[in-house]
Design a protein around this motif. Structure first.
Motif, short mmCIF file in Angstrom:
data_model
loop_
_atom_site.label_atom_id
_atom_site.label_comp_id
_atom_site.label_asym_id
_atom_site.label_seq_id
_atom_site.Cartn_x
_atom_site.Cartn_y
_atom_site.Cartn_z
N LEU A 201 0.82 -1.21 0.00
CA LEU A 201 0.00 0.00 0.00
C LEU A 201 0.85 1.25 0.00
CD1 LEU A 201 -3.13 0.20 0.08
CD2 LEU A 201 -2.22 -2.07 0.53
N ARG A 202 2.06 1.11 0.56
CA ARG A 202 2.94 2.27 0.59
C ARG A 202 3.39 2.59 -0.84
NH1 ARG A 202 6.24 0.49 4.42
NH2 ARG A 202 4.97 1.31 6.09
N GLY A 203 3.75 1.57 -1.59
CA GLY A 203 4.22 1.78 -2.97
C GLY A 203 3.10 1.95 -3.97
N GLY A 204 1.91 1.45 -3.64
CA GLY A 204 0.75 1.60 -4.54
C GLY A 204 0.44 0.33 -5.30
N LEU A 205 -0.87 0.08 -5.51
CA LEU A 205 -1.31 -1.12 -6.21
C LEU A 205 -0.90 -1.07 -7.68
CD1 LEU A 205 -4.95 -1.54 -4.84
CD2 LEU A 205 -2.84 -2.54 -3.96
N ALA B 116 -4.79 3.95 -2.58
CA ALA B 116 -4.17 2.63 -2.66
C ALA B 116 -3.45 2.44 -3.98
CB ALA B 116 -5.24 1.54 -2.47
N LEU B 117 -4.06 2.94 -5.06
CA LEU B 117 -3.43 2.79 -6.38
C LEU B 117 -2.11 3.53 -6.44
CD1 LEU B 117 -6.17 3.06 -9.13
CD2 LEU B 117 -4.33 1.39 -9.01
N LEU B 118 -2.12 4.74 -5.94
CA LEU B 118 -0.91 5.57 -6.04
C LEU B 118 0.11 5.23 -4.97
CD1 LEU B 118 -2.68 8.98 -6.73
CD2 LEU B 118 -1.54 7.49 -8.37
N GLY B 119 -0.35 4.70 -3.83
CA GLY B 119 0.54 4.41 -2.73
C GLY B 119 0.52 5.54 -1.71
N THR B 120 0.62 5.18 -0.44
CA THR B 120 0.50 6.20 0.61
C THR B 120 1.72 7.10 0.64
OG1 THR B 120 1.36 4.61 2.18
CG2 THR B 120 -1.03 4.86 2.09
N ASP B 121 2.83 6.68 0.01
CA ASP B 121 3.97 7.58 -0.08
C ASP B 121 3.63 8.81 -0.91
OD1 ASP B 121 5.47 6.05 1.50
OD2 ASP B 121 6.78 5.22 -0.08
N ARG B 122 2.69 8.64 -1.85
CA ARG B 122 2.35 9.77 -2.73
C ARG B 122 1.04 10.44 -2.31
NH1 ARG B 122 3.40 5.71 -6.05
NH2 ARG B 122 5.51 5.61 -6.90
#
Lengths: 451, 558
Positions: free
Chosen positions: A167-171, B41-47
């Protein structure tokens, strides 16, 4: 025994076949040609000599009178179970054209039949087993269970870490990573002795290639897997029922220690899933008096058909015990008091709106359920663009069929049976849609298998 | 439901059930909490972090927590979709329901379908798929309706085997056509049924008939014409005549062909006019139809021409037929459908002769040839090697004119030595001539043939005999098989006849075959193991016969 007059249909016999090849081979033998001395007894034994390629014919005996399901023996060398000779013999018997005459059990069949009946008597006398199985040393068993729980905890923690990284990097990035990532994680969960987690992880891997809308599905499944991890890690703080559900979802074996419920159980559906390594058979039962719906699971390894077979549309008087866990329908079949017999009984049905609501309510006990068993009353199979739905005959709402159900031959049997008129349909209703398994025409008429 | 792209965050489940909260949003311009979660979720929580969440190390877990709540909420709140337009109900099938035992039998016959492919030794088990045509014919004659849930298997069977289609579709009934409209795999059923299953106009619906005839598709028009022709031949001819000049040549040919049904003297003027059609094929067909009308002017013209070529010569010691083939093919002959150009390898004079004789009414000949009966005429010697040409042409005429007496005469005595060998009349022609005899006489003739000449040439002739075979014929076949076995050959040399016997022998003959089931002692000169194979083949025969008897009994047709 109440065996007299209860003949099975060809469909019911063919449903015993372990695979398509056996079905074919069995149907070929379902005619008088190769058979001699075929007969059946009031006790439910069917026997015959089948001429094969060798000089001595094969001796085939089937016991359909035993309440615990049919049993077979055959002198042929086949590893298939039941073999084509047993299937052919049952087809001949089911055909009912006099090729199998009523008579005395012959000498060559008698020892096997007597042996079976003797063992069945012993088992009955010994009372219910199950609790006696397993290790004799409760202390060692407890230590083993603890060790396993620890390993699962390690696995669940690791899985949580992987989900967080994802989830950190994104789906969107995971779409590129592909299947291998998930396979490796699934293997880690197998090592952690958590087959339930492993199976869910493996399914995650297939979602990115499952067509439009995949990010939604992937997030849903990741979130539910996270929920299961958290449930396991905090299982001591959960109510007992939910804790049991979590244990079973993670993949710990349970024992069917619920109180036995004696009822007349209508066989709603039977179908197999799985691959060459392991076949899982699901049998749905409906209790005529209790109104309960129970799921029997049985397994067949390496090309063998699962041993338990209950022909759809028959009713059997038996005891059924539930497995633990809130919202779990799985049960084990206990003592059977009579072999299955044909019946006009049908399960009561609901509307499509009630069915959808029933699924929603069921999630309260077990949020990981993909579907619940439901019988729909008065629905019309209706084409909807490229897809199909089951539309209420009397209201303006409908349940779409699941993508898998749209491509099965059973869909066309259902549509043909309906002919645009309302039918009663039993199936599984969930977030992917409805999977029809069995249908009944309006008025009278036998149950029609759709799976 | 809106179709959504892969990355659209509001994509609902493919099931198209409606998430409840999607309907309940107060302001459609604001995104739902779930959509925010999917985007993050698609982009990621870092972004990206969803509104109300703080970025940082714990952001992914917080997102998963929130998503878990939302996911269960969404699933728990699913509601049924709106119903699409329900299909029109299938038409009622007034036929009576199939008896249970017969329905079980049918499901077994259909289950065997997939195994019918693939060779190998046949063993003693009957070939169930081969019994399906008979089962369907019996069920149809008894007026039973197919069980609805078996329609898909029936349609699949008919799809794979075109020879099954007419009977299978008749048995499958109106609901199968209703079903075929919903599944492209079964479109053949609509093509095979006139008007795509829609009812053809009745005799009184003149306006509908006219409109369909004027505006319908070609297949619909052919079906319409055939239906009217079967009911009222003159009306069909008039319908066709009205639009005749405007039809395309291929269509004219097909339409003309449908006049074969119910052909009668009243059709002559129309056909006579078609003789001057622009298309050669149309002319030929018109001529052929006219020649089948012995009273027609064309038949008379052909008779005049043919008679001029054939005469009895009394100057020889025995009366002999002499033939003087035509020397030219004039315009009149061509107009009457005679094809001037002979195929490669045939002399053109004999080619013309054949066409004249086959189109002349057979009734002409006794008068021309000294008042002799057909039998006497056929017995006359023919001079100069013209016999085979002349007799072959008479055969074609007898078949075309369905003339029993001439057919009988040309067939001759089945026990005659030349009947079995390559004589003036080929086996294929004999099979056609047999068609003009009634079924009893046909069976007697073939039985006589088999008794004298054995089975090796009999296959084609057996194919035209009525099923089940008459007792004399059945016994002749079984005796001949028995003789073939004693002669020591292998049964597969006779597998064609064996297969026919399984399907055509009267089931009541089964008991007479019991003596053939044992494995006999092998004579010294026999093929090794042949006895065992014969016993197996006879077992299969008996089993199949018993099965057929059971099938008929289940259908109430015993």
């Amino acid at each position: 025994m109440t065996q007299q007059g209860v003949r099975w249909t060809a469909d019911q016999v063919l449903s015993l076949a372990p695979d398509a090849a056996s079905r074919k081979a069995g149907s070929k033998l379902g005619a008088a040609g190769p058979w001699s001395e075929a007969g059946s007894s009031d006790g439910g034994a069917v026997w015959g000599l089948c001429k094969g390629s060798g000089s001595t014919p094969y001796r085939t005996v089937v016991d359909v009178g035993d309440a615990s399901g049919p049993a077979y023996t055959c002198s042929c060398p086949s590893r298939k179970f039941p073999c084509k000779h047993a299937l052919g013999l049952l087809l001949l018997w089911a055909g009912g054209d006099g090729a199998v005459s009523r008579g005395q059990e012959p000498d060559w069949a008698e020892p096997w039949l007597a042996g079976r009946r003797g063992r069945a008597e012993e088992q009955r006398a010994a009372g219910p087993e199950g609790s006696t199985s397993g290790s004799a040393d409760p202390e060692a068993a407890r230590r083993r269970a603890e060790r396993r729980a620890e390993r699962i905890t390690v696995g669940a923690t690791e899985l949580e870490q992987r989900l967080a990284d994802l989830l950190r990097g994104g789906l969107a990035a995971a779409e590129q990573a592909g299947y291998g990532l998930w396979e490796e994680t699934a293997a880690r969960m197998v090592d952690a002795q958590a087959p339930g987690l492993a199976a869910r992880v493996r399914e995650l891997g297939a979602i990115p290639s499952s067509g439009p809308g995949w990010p939604v599905r992937l997030l849903e499944e990741c979130a539910l897997l996270h929920l299961l991890d958290q449930g396991w890690l905090r299982r001591e703080r959960l109510p007992d029922g939910l804790a049991a559900t979590v244990r079973s979802r993670v993949g710990l074996p349970g024992t069917a220690d619920g109180p036995p419920v004696r009822d007349r159980w209508l066989v709603l559906a039977q179908y197999d899933t799985g691959d060459a390594k392991l076949i899982t058979r699901r049998i749905w039962l409906h209790g005529a008096e209790s109104g309960r719906t129970a799921l029997l699971l049985s397994y067949g390894a390496a090309g063998r058909a699962p041993e338990l077979t209950l022909p759809v549309g028959l009713v059997l008087e038996a005891e059924v015990s539930a497995y633990p866990g809130a919202g779990q329908r799985r049960a084990a079949l206990g003592e059977r008091f009579a072999p299955p017999v044909p019946t006009a009984l049908r399960p009561p049905g609901v509307t499509t709106a009630q069915a959808a609501a029933r699924y929603g309510e069921a999630l309260r006990d077990d949020p990981w359920q993909d579907s619940v068993p439901v019988t729909l009353d008065r629905v019309v199979p209706t084409p909807d663009g490229d897809s199909w739905q089951l539309a209420d005959a009397d209201e303006d709402s409908a349940l779409p069929l699941t993508p898998a159900a749209r491509t099965r031959p059973g869909l066309w049997r259902l549509v043909a049976l309906s002919g645009g008129a309302p039918v009663k349909v039993f199936g599984e209703c969930g977030h992917r849609g409805f999977t029809p398994l069995t249908a009944w025409p309006e008025g009278t008429g036998e149950a029609v298998r759709l799976c | 439901m809106n179709k959504t792209s892969a990355h659209a965050p509001d994509a609902a489940d493919p099931a198209t059930m409606t998430p409840a909260h999607a309907r309940g949003t107060a302001d459609p311009a604001t995104t739902t909490p779930w959509e925010n979660l999917v985007t993050a979720a698609l982009l990621g929580t870092d972004r990206r972090t969803p509104p109300g969440h703080r970025p940082g190390r714990d952001a992914p877990v917080a997102l998963l927590d929130a998503a878990a709540v939302e996911a269960v909420r969404r699933r728990a709140g699913l509601r049924p979709a709106r119903a699409a337009r329900r299909p029109d109900p299938a038409p009622e099938d007034p036929r009576s329901a199939l008896p249970d035992a017969a329905a079980r039998r049918l499901s077994m016959l259909l289950a065997d379908r997939s195994s019918a492919i693939g060779g190998g030794r046949r063993g003693t088990a009957p070939d169930l798929m081969e019994l399906l045509p008979q089962w369907l014919a019996t069920a149809n004659s008894r007026g039973y309706a197919a069980p609805p849930q078996m329609l898909p298997a029936l349609l699949d069977a008919a799809r794979g085997r075109t020879d099954l289609r007419p009977a299978a579709l008749k048995f499958a009934g109106p609901r199968a056509l209703w079903l075929a409209r919903l599944n492209p795999d079964w479109r053949f059923a609509l093509r095979a049924t006139p008007g795509g299953g829609a009812a053809l106009p009745g005799p009184e619906e003149t306006a509908r008939i006219q409109r369909l005839w004027q505006e319908g598709l070609f297949a619909e028009r052919v079906a319409l014409l055939a239906a009217i022709r079967a009911r009222e031949p003159a009306a069909a001819r008039e319908l066709l005549a009205a639009t005749w000049p405007t039809e395309r040549a291929e269509d004219r040919l097909m339409f003309l062909d449908s006049l074969r049904t119910g052909l009668g003297p009243e059709d002559e003027p129309f056909l006579e006019q078609a003789l001057s059609d622009r298309s050669r094929n149309v002319r030929a067909t018109a001529a052929e139809l006219l020649s089948a009308l012995p009273g027609s002017a064309l038949a008379a013209r052909m008779a005049d021409r043919a008679v001029a070529c054939v005469a009895v010569d009394h100057t020889r010691s025995a009366a002999t037929i002499t033939v003087e083939a035509p020397h030219e093919c004039d315009a009149g002959m061509e107009r009457d459908g005679v094809v001037a150009k002979a195929p490669a390898g045939r002399g053109e004079r004999s080619w013309w002769l054949g066409q004249l004789v086959e189109s002349a009414p057979l009734g002409t000949w006794p008068g021309r040839l000294g008042g002799r009966t057909p039998r006497e005429i056929v017995a006359l010697p023919v001079a100069d090697d013209w016999q085979s040409e002349l007799h072959a042409a008479w055969c074609r005429a007898a078949v075309r004119q369905r003339d029993t007496e001439w057919s009988r005469a040309l067939l001759g005595v089945p026990t005659a030595p030349e009947a079995g060998g390559p004589g003036a009349v080929s086996l294929a022609e004999r099979a056609k001539l047999l068609g003009a005899l009634d079924s009893v006489e046909r069976a007697e003739w073939v039985a006589g043939f088999i008794g004298t000449h054995g089975l090796s040439e009999a296959f084609q002739l057996l194919g035209v005999c009525a099923v089940p075979w008459a007792a004399t014929l059945g016994r002749a076949v079984v005796d001949a098989l028995d003789i073939a076995r004693d002669a020591g050959s292998y049964p597969w040399s006779f597998s064609g006849v064996m297969g026919l016997a399984e399907r055509c022998l009267d089931p009541s003959e089964a008991n007479r075959l019991d003596g053939l089931l044992a494995v006999p002692d092998e004579p010294e000169d026999a093929s090794p193991g042949a006895g065992g194979y014969w016993a197996e083949a006879f077992q299969r025969l008996v089993t199949t016969l018993r099965l057929r008897a059971a099938m008929a009994a289940e259908l109430g047709a015993a």
